[in-house]
Design a protein around this motif. Structure first.
Motif, PDB file in Angstrom:
ATOM      1  N   VAL A 189      -7.597   5.109  -2.592  1.00  0.00           N
ATOM      2  CA  VAL A 189      -7.335   4.030  -3.540  1.00  0.00           C
ATOM      3  C   VAL A 189      -5.935   4.218  -4.113  1.00  0.00           C
ATOM      4  N   VAL A 190      -5.118   3.174  -4.026  1.00  0.00           N
ATOM      5  CA  VAL A 190      -3.788   3.184  -4.644  1.00  0.00           C
ATOM      6  C   VAL A 190      -3.775   2.101  -5.712  1.00  0.00           C
ATOM      7  N   PHE A 191      -3.347   2.461  -6.900  1.00  0.00           N
ATOM      8  CA  PHE A 191      -3.398   1.522  -8.025  1.00  0.00           C
ATOM      9  C   PHE A 191      -2.149   0.650  -8.043  1.00  0.00           C
ATOM     10  N   HIS A 192      -2.367  -0.652  -8.201  1.00  0.00           N
ATOM     11  CA  HIS A 192      -1.302  -1.649  -8.189  1.00  0.00           C
ATOM     12  C   HIS A 192      -1.068  -2.166  -9.609  1.00  0.00           C
ATOM     13  N   PRO A 193      -0.019  -1.704 -10.293  1.00  0.00           N
ATOM     14  CA  PRO A 193       0.319  -2.294 -11.589  1.00  0.00           C
ATOM     15  C   PRO A 193       0.628  -3.786 -11.416  1.00  0.00           C
ATOM     16  N   THR A 195       7.426  -4.212  -6.278  1.00  0.00           N
ATOM     17  CA  THR A 195       8.773  -4.348  -6.833  1.00  0.00           C
ATOM     18  C   THR A 195       8.920  -5.598  -7.700  1.00  0.00           C
ATOM     19  N   GLY A 196       8.235  -6.677  -7.328  1.00  0.00           N
ATOM     20  CA  GLY A 196       8.332  -7.916  -8.093  1.00  0.00           C
ATOM     21  C   GLY A 196       7.651  -7.822  -9.443  1.00  0.00           C
ATOM     22  N   HIS A 197       6.427  -7.320  -9.470  1.00  0.00           N
ATOM     23  CA  HIS A 197       5.706  -7.182 -10.733  1.00  0.00           C
ATOM     24  C   HIS A 197       6.388  -6.168 -11.639  1.00  0.00           C
ATOM     25  N   HIS A 198       6.932  -5.111 -11.038  1.00  0.00           N
ATOM     26  CA  HIS A 198       7.608  -4.083 -11.824  1.00  0.00           C
ATOM     27  C   HIS A 198       8.828  -4.674 -12.526  1.00  0.00           C
ATOM     28  N   ALA A 199       9.590  -5.483 -11.806  1.00  0.00           N
ATOM     29  CA  ALA A 199      10.764  -6.126 -12.408  1.00  0.00           C
ATOM     30  C   ALA A 199      10.346  -7.167 -13.442  1.00  0.00           C
ATOM     31  N   TYR A 200       9.297  -7.916 -13.149  1.00  0.00           N
ATOM     32  CA  TYR A 200       8.783  -8.928 -14.080  1.00  0.00           C
ATOM     33  C   TYR A 200       8.471  -8.300 -15.436  1.00  0.00           C
ATOM     34  N   CYS A 201       7.941  -7.079 -15.404  1.00  0.00           N
ATOM     35  CA  CYS A 201       7.552  -6.378 -16.629  1.00  0.00           C
ATOM     36  C   CYS A 201       8.688  -5.523 -17.183  1.00  0.00           C
ATOM     37  N   ASP A 202       9.920  -5.894 -16.823  1.00  0.00           N
ATOM     38  CA  ASP A 202      11.141  -5.279 -17.350  1.00  0.00           C
ATOM     39  C   ASP A 202      11.332  -3.829 -16.925  1.00  0.00           C
ATOM     40  N   GLY A 203      10.722  -3.454 -15.799  1.00  0.00           N
ATOM     41  CA  GLY A 203      10.941  -2.125 -15.247  1.00  0.00           C
ATOM     42  C   GLY A 203      12.051  -2.131 -14.221  1.00  0.00           C
ATOM     43  N   ASP A 204      12.470  -0.948 -13.821  1.00  0.00           N
ATOM     44  CA  ASP A 204      13.508  -0.771 -12.801  1.00  0.00           C
ATOM     45  C   ASP A 204      12.855  -0.142 -11.576  1.00  0.00           C
ATOM     46  N   LEU A 206       3.707   0.327  -0.566  1.00  0.00           N
ATOM     47  CA  LEU A 206       4.580  -0.569  -1.325  1.00  0.00           C
ATOM     48  C   LEU A 206       4.273  -2.041  -1.087  1.00  0.00           C
ATOM     49  N   HIS A 207       4.416  -2.822  -2.158  1.00  0.00           N
ATOM     50  CA  HIS A 207       4.469  -4.277  -2.071  1.00  0.00           C
ATOM     51  C   HIS A 207       5.895  -4.716  -2.387  1.00  0.00           C
ATOM     52  N   ILE A 208       6.425  -5.579  -1.553  1.00  0.00           N
ATOM     53  CA  ILE A 208       7.816  -5.998  -1.679  1.00  0.00           C
ATOM     54  C   ILE A 208       7.907  -7.490  -2.010  1.00  0.00           C
ATOM     55  N   LYS A 209       8.576  -7.778  -3.085  1.00  0.00           N
ATOM     56  CA  LYS A 209       9.018  -9.127  -3.443  1.00  0.00           C
ATOM     57  C   LYS A 209       9.986  -8.961  -4.597  1.00  0.00           C
ATOM     58  N   SER A 210      10.567 -10.066  -5.053  1.00  0.00           N
ATOM     59  CA  SER A 210      11.459  -9.986  -6.193  1.00  0.00           C
ATOM     60  C   SER A 210      10.977 -10.935  -7.282  1.00  0.00           C
ATOM     61  N   VAL A 229      15.686  -7.828  -8.185  1.00  0.00           N
ATOM     62  CA  VAL A 229      15.561  -6.486  -7.606  1.00  0.00           C
ATOM     63  C   VAL A 229      16.689  -6.240  -6.608  1.00  0.00           C
ATOM     64  N   ASP A 230      17.348  -5.104  -6.746  1.00  0.00           N
ATOM     65  CA  ASP A 230      18.405  -4.714  -5.810  1.00  0.00           C
ATOM     66  C   ASP A 230      17.746  -4.095  -4.579  1.00  0.00           C
ATOM     67  N   MET A 231      17.464  -4.926  -3.581  1.00  0.00           N
ATOM     68  CA  MET A 231      16.714  -4.467  -2.409  1.00  0.00           C
ATOM     69  C   MET A 231      17.490  -3.444  -1.586  1.00  0.00           C
ATOM     70  N   LYS A 232      18.801  -3.616  -1.509  1.00  0.00           N
ATOM     71  CA  LYS A 232      19.586  -2.654  -0.729  1.00  0.00           C
ATOM     72  C   LYS A 232      19.528  -1.278  -1.375  1.00  0.00           C
ATOM     73  N   ALA A 233      19.610  -1.234  -2.695  1.00  0.00           N
ATOM     74  CA  ALA A 233      19.496   0.042  -3.401  1.00  0.00           C
ATOM     75  C   ALA A 233      18.090   0.607  -3.264  1.00  0.00           C
TER      76      ALA A 233
END
Length: 300
Positions: free
Chosen positions: A152-156, A183-192, A207-211, A244-248
């Motif tokens: 089980v992997v937890f998805h914030p 990455t999208g939800h993390h950025a939405y919630c003001d995370g880096d 990983l889930h990838i979006k912006s 989200v800076d995808m290249k970084a």
């Protein structure tokens, strides 16, 4: 760096097992394959076929692999956790027959009504509620591991009880559970997400990838939109277009020698039938390019 790029029914506007606004599952699978993806998540239980022979045939005929399942529910509630465990048993009986799918992505229900924005549960958990929340997470994790050898992997997730970096850090401290970082939800919630991945990569095998389009989020806050309304207006957007800076981010993956799936999971509901495929194809081509560029830079 053995990174594979997958996708999920969510990127085709699929939020529910059955819904008249959603695309037919065969068309969804056809377009996933045509867009060039190698693997998929199962999505809502009951959307794709849930018997092994049928699902195996449908995936094999499109050269797709199953990589994970998803479990969503109210982790504040013991009763709802019991229901989630019942669903886990059903899913796992199917999932273990695919040796390509070791992960169950666990998501806490939103504390708001997706469509009205009404607050349904406490936004912040007190100490007793947090204790019960962690106990329920651990129960699900234990069943998956001990009964099926699944991780089980937890998805914030935005508007859930694990959404901010502070809450995620607390979850990591109070449990042994690993993460599916979105990455999208993390950025939405003001995370880096770049810095967070760098810091916690040993706890992030999937990983889930979006912006995220922060201008849409600003409009959401100004107009008091529900999460579903913001999604309808593309608050979650293509990896190339958002904050989200995808290249970084992919450079971090190269630096840590990440070897696993990155699954494009772009929230999109409802989605007109002609909307998901062009986005999915562009996203796959963009991520292939970023991955190739990152690998070349790492070799030089």
């Amino acid at each position: 760096m053995a990174i594979k790029i997958g996708t999920a029914p969510d990127s085709w506007g699929v939020w529910f097992p059955q819904d008249e606004k959603q695309i037919n599952w065969k068309t969804c699978l056809d377009e996933m394959a045509q867009a060039g993806y190698e693997g998929i998540e199962l999505g809502p239980w009951g959307y794709l076929p849930n018997d092994y022979k049928t699902l195996k045939h449908e995936l094999d005929s499109r050269n797709l692999q199953l990589v994970a399942t998803t479990l969503v529910g109210d982790l504040m509630s013991v009763e709802k956790t019991e229901n989630m465990i019942e669903q886990l048993h059903m899913m796992a009986e199917l999932q273990v027959q695919f040796d390509t799918a070791p992960y169950v992505v666990l998501i806490d229900d939103c504390y708001t009504d997706l469509f009205t924005g009404e607050i349904l549960r406490p936004v912040e958990l007190n100490e007793q509620q947090w204790k019960h929340f962690i106990e329920n997470v651990n129960r699900i994790r234990k069943v998956a591991k001990e009964d099926y050898d699944l991780e089980v992997v937890f998805h914030p997730h935005a508007q859930s009880h694990i959404e901010t970096e502070e809450q995620i850090e607390r979850l990591l401290k109070d449990t042994d559970i690993n993460l599916c970082l979105d990455t999208g939800h993390h950025a939405y919630c003001d995370g880096d997400p770049v810095a967070f991945m760098k810091k916690h990569h040993d706890r992030i095998p999937y990983l889930h990838i979006k912006s995220c389009d922060m201008e849409v989020k600003k409009m959401m806050q100004a107009n008091n939109w529900s999460f579903a309304e913001a999604v309808k207006r593309d608050v979650m957007c293509e990896p190339e277009l958002g904050v989200v800076d995808m290249k970084a981010f992919f450079q971090v993956l190269a630096d840590i020698r990440y070897a696993g799936w990155v699954v494009v999971e772009q929230d999109m509901y409802p989605a007109p039938s002609d909307k998901p495929y062009p986005i999915a194809k562009r996203t796959k081509e963009y991520l292939d390019g970023v991955l190739s560029q990152t690998m070349n830079m790492s070799k030089s």
